[in-house]
Design a protein around this motif. Structure first.
Motif, PDB file in Angstrom:
ATOM      1  N   SER A  64       0.833  -1.190   0.000  1.00  0.00           N
ATOM      2  CA  SER A  64       0.000   0.000   0.000  1.00  0.00           C
ATOM      3  C   SER A  64       0.871   1.244   0.000  1.00  0.00           C
ATOM      4  CB  SER A  64      -0.895   0.001   1.243  1.00  0.00           C
ATOM      5  OG  SER A  64      -1.654   1.185   1.301  1.00  0.00           O
ATOM      6  N   THR A  65       0.253   2.368  -0.319  1.00  0.00           N
ATOM      7  CA  THR A  65       0.941   3.658  -0.239  1.00  0.00           C
ATOM      8  C   THR A  65       0.551   4.421   1.024  1.00  0.00           C
ATOM      9  OG1 THR A  65      -0.813   4.731  -1.499  1.00  0.00           O
ATOM     10  CG2 THR A  65       1.081   3.888  -2.745  1.00  0.00           C
ATOM     11  N   MET A  66      -0.337   3.852   1.836  1.00  0.00           N
ATOM     12  CA  MET A  66      -0.771   4.530   3.063  1.00  0.00           C
ATOM     13  C   MET A  66       0.406   4.672   4.027  1.00  0.00           C
ATOM     14  SD  MET A  66      -4.507   2.850   3.676  1.00  0.00           S
ATOM     15  CE  MET A  66      -4.933   4.005   4.961  1.00  0.00           C
ATOM     16  N   SER A  67       0.386   5.754   4.814  1.00  0.00           N
ATOM     17  CA  SER A  67       1.466   5.971   5.759  1.00  0.00           C
ATOM     18  C   SER A  67       0.933   5.917   7.185  1.00  0.00           C
ATOM     19  CB  SER A  67       2.134   7.315   5.504  1.00  0.00           C
ATOM     20  OG  SER A  67       1.190   8.351   5.647  1.00  0.00           O
ATOM     21  N   THR A  68       1.788   5.508   8.111  1.00  0.00           N
ATOM     22  CA  THR A  68       1.437   5.401   9.518  1.00  0.00           C
ATOM     23  C   THR A  68       2.704   5.450  10.361  1.00  0.00           C
ATOM     24  OG1 THR A  68       0.302   4.045  11.165  1.00  0.00           O
ATOM     25  CG2 THR A  68       1.483   2.887   9.452  1.00  0.00           C
ATOM     26  N   ASN A  69       2.531   5.745  11.636  1.00  0.00           N
ATOM     27  CA  ASN A  69       3.669   5.768  12.554  1.00  0.00           C
ATOM     28  C   ASN A  69       3.772   4.484  13.365  1.00  0.00           C
ATOM     29  OD1 ASN A  69       4.355   8.367  11.765  1.00  0.00           O
ATOM     30  ND2 ASN A  69       2.991   9.288  13.269  1.00  0.00           N
ATOM     31  N   GLU A  70       2.734   3.644  13.325  1.00  0.00           N
ATOM     32  CA  GLU A  70       2.723   2.404  14.086  1.00  0.00           C
ATOM     33  C   GLU A  70       3.391   1.287  13.292  1.00  0.00           C
ATOM     34  OE1 GLU A  70      -0.934   1.584  16.437  1.00  0.00           O
ATOM     35  OE2 GLU A  70      -1.759   3.110  15.084  1.00  0.00           O
ATOM     36  N   THR A  71       4.003   0.334  14.011  1.00  0.00           N
ATOM     37  CA  THR A  71       4.629  -0.816  13.380  1.00  0.00           C
ATOM     38  C   THR A  71       4.236  -2.082  14.127  1.00  0.00           C
ATOM     39  OG1 THR A  71       6.625  -0.600  14.722  1.00  0.00           O
ATOM     40  CG2 THR A  71       6.635   0.497  12.576  1.00  0.00           C
ATOM     41  N   ILE A  72       4.435  -3.213  13.470  1.00  0.00           N
ATOM     42  CA  ILE A  72       4.139  -4.510  14.067  1.00  0.00           C
ATOM     43  C   ILE A  72       5.127  -5.528  13.518  1.00  0.00           C
ATOM     44  CG2 ILE A  72       2.487  -5.168  12.282  1.00  0.00           C
ATOM     45  CD1 ILE A  72       0.814  -6.523  14.490  1.00  0.00           C
ATOM     46  N   GLU A  73       5.464  -6.512  14.344  1.00  0.00           N
ATOM     47  CA  GLU A  73       6.336  -7.582  13.878  1.00  0.00           C
ATOM     48  C   GLU A  73       5.469  -8.681  13.289  1.00  0.00           C
ATOM     49  OE1 GLU A  73       9.579 -10.711  15.639  1.00  0.00           O
ATOM     50  OE2 GLU A  73       9.497  -8.689  16.498  1.00  0.00           O
ATOM     51  N   TRP A  74       5.747  -9.058  12.045  1.00  0.00           N
ATOM     52  CA  TRP A  74       4.957 -10.050  11.327  1.00  0.00           C
ATOM     53  C   TRP A  74       5.507 -11.441  11.595  1.00  0.00           C
ATOM     54  CZ3 TRP A  74       0.310 -10.138   9.713  1.00  0.00           C
ATOM     55  CH2 TRP A  74      -0.127 -11.017   8.742  1.00  0.00           C
ATOM     56  N   GLU A  75       4.842 -12.463  11.104  1.00  0.00           N
ATOM     57  CA  GLU A  75       5.206 -13.860  11.325  1.00  0.00           C
ATOM     58  C   GLU A  75       6.591 -14.212  10.804  1.00  0.00           C
ATOM     59  OE1 GLU A  75       2.015 -15.545   9.164  1.00  0.00           O
ATOM     60  OE2 GLU A  75       0.531 -15.091  10.718  1.00  0.00           O
ATOM     61  N   ASP A  76       7.080 -13.483   9.818  1.00  0.00           N
ATOM     62  CA  ASP A  76       8.400 -13.763   9.256  1.00  0.00           C
ATOM     63  C   ASP A  76       9.526 -13.100  10.049  1.00  0.00           C
ATOM     64  OD1 ASP A  76       8.051 -11.119   8.570  1.00  0.00           O
ATOM     65  OD2 ASP A  76       8.210 -11.428   6.414  1.00  0.00           O
ATOM     66  N   GLY A  77       9.184 -12.400  11.133  1.00  0.00           N
ATOM     67  CA  GLY A  77      10.186 -11.761  11.980  1.00  0.00           C
ATOM     68  C   GLY A  77      10.528 -10.341  11.577  1.00  0.00           C
ATOM     69  N   LYS A  78      10.024  -9.875  10.448  1.00  0.00           N
ATOM     70  CA  LYS A  78      10.295  -8.512   9.997  1.00  0.00           C
ATOM     71  C   LYS A  78       9.277  -7.552  10.597  1.00  0.00           C
ATOM     72  CE  LYS A  78      12.156  -9.883   5.493  1.00  0.00           C
ATOM     73  NZ  LYS A  78      11.945  -9.771   4.039  1.00  0.00           N
ATOM     74  N   THR A  79       9.645  -6.296  10.686  1.00  0.00           N
ATOM     75  CA  THR A  79       8.759  -5.255  11.201  1.00  0.00           C
ATOM     76  C   THR A  79       8.178  -4.483  10.030  1.00  0.00           C
ATOM     77  OG1 THR A  79      10.083  -5.079  13.196  1.00  0.00           O
ATOM     78  CG2 THR A  79       8.625  -3.250  12.704  1.00  0.00           C
ATOM     79  N   TYR A  80       6.847  -4.316  10.048  1.00  0.00           N
ATOM     80  CA  TYR A  80       6.135  -3.633   8.974  1.00  0.00           C
ATOM     81  C   TYR A  80       5.278  -2.516   9.563  1.00  0.00           C
ATOM     82  CZ  TYR A  80       7.280  -7.735   6.138  1.00  0.00           C
ATOM     83  OH  TYR A  80       7.938  -8.729   5.462  1.00  0.00           O
ATOM     84  N   PRO A  81       4.954  -1.509   8.767  1.00  0.00           N
ATOM     85  CA  PRO A  81       4.000  -0.481   9.208  1.00  0.00           C
ATOM     86  C   PRO A  81       2.632  -1.113   9.451  1.00  0.00           C
ATOM     87  CG  PRO A  81       5.177   0.226   7.237  1.00  0.00           C
ATOM     88  CD  PRO A  81       5.514  -1.198   7.453  1.00  0.00           C
ATOM     89  N   LEU A  82       1.915  -0.629  10.458  1.00  0.00           N
ATOM     90  CA  LEU A  82       0.609  -1.168  10.825  1.00  0.00           C
ATOM     91  C   LEU A  82      -0.471  -0.139  10.539  1.00  0.00           C
ATOM     92  CD1 LEU A  82      -1.146  -3.337  12.263  1.00  0.00           C
ATOM     93  CD2 LEU A  82      -0.705  -2.076  14.372  1.00  0.00           C
ATOM     94  N   ILE A  83      -1.512  -0.567   9.820  1.00  0.00           N
ATOM     95  CA  ILE A  83      -2.662   0.290   9.532  1.00  0.00           C
ATOM     96  C   ILE A  83      -3.891  -0.396  10.097  1.00  0.00           C
ATOM     97  CG2 ILE A  83      -4.070   1.338   7.737  1.00  0.00           C
ATOM     98  CD1 ILE A  83      -1.505   1.472   6.039  1.00  0.00           C
TER      99      ILE A  83
END
Length: 80
Positions: free
Chosen positions: A27-46
């Protein structure tokens, strides 16, 4: 194409707050929150309120809204 006019297209995690369903997409949406996904990487959270996991059309479940008062009022008004 012109440079520096397009939003950043990246992987993000969408969280359905009503069903706690999460999915990873781009997505092109922006956010300040993040979350750790199942693969161990951190992604922006919407956070979103409705997704296919909670929408009545896709789940087949009817959501109970405060319609009892309206139905009773209708029945009283048009009762023969």
């Amino acid at each position: 194409m012109k440079k520096d006019i397009h939003p950043e297209y990246r992987e993000v995690v969408f969280l359905d707050t009503s069903s706690e369903y999460k999915f990873l997409t781009r997505s092109t949406m922006s956010t300040n929150e993040t979350i750790e996904w199942e693969d161990g990487k951190t992604y922006p959270l919407i956070k979103i309120e409705v997704s296919s996991a909670s929408h009545p059309f896709y789940t087949g479940k009817k959501m109970l809204l405060d319609t009892a008062g309206r139905v009773e009022k209708f029945n009283r008004r048009y009762k023969k």
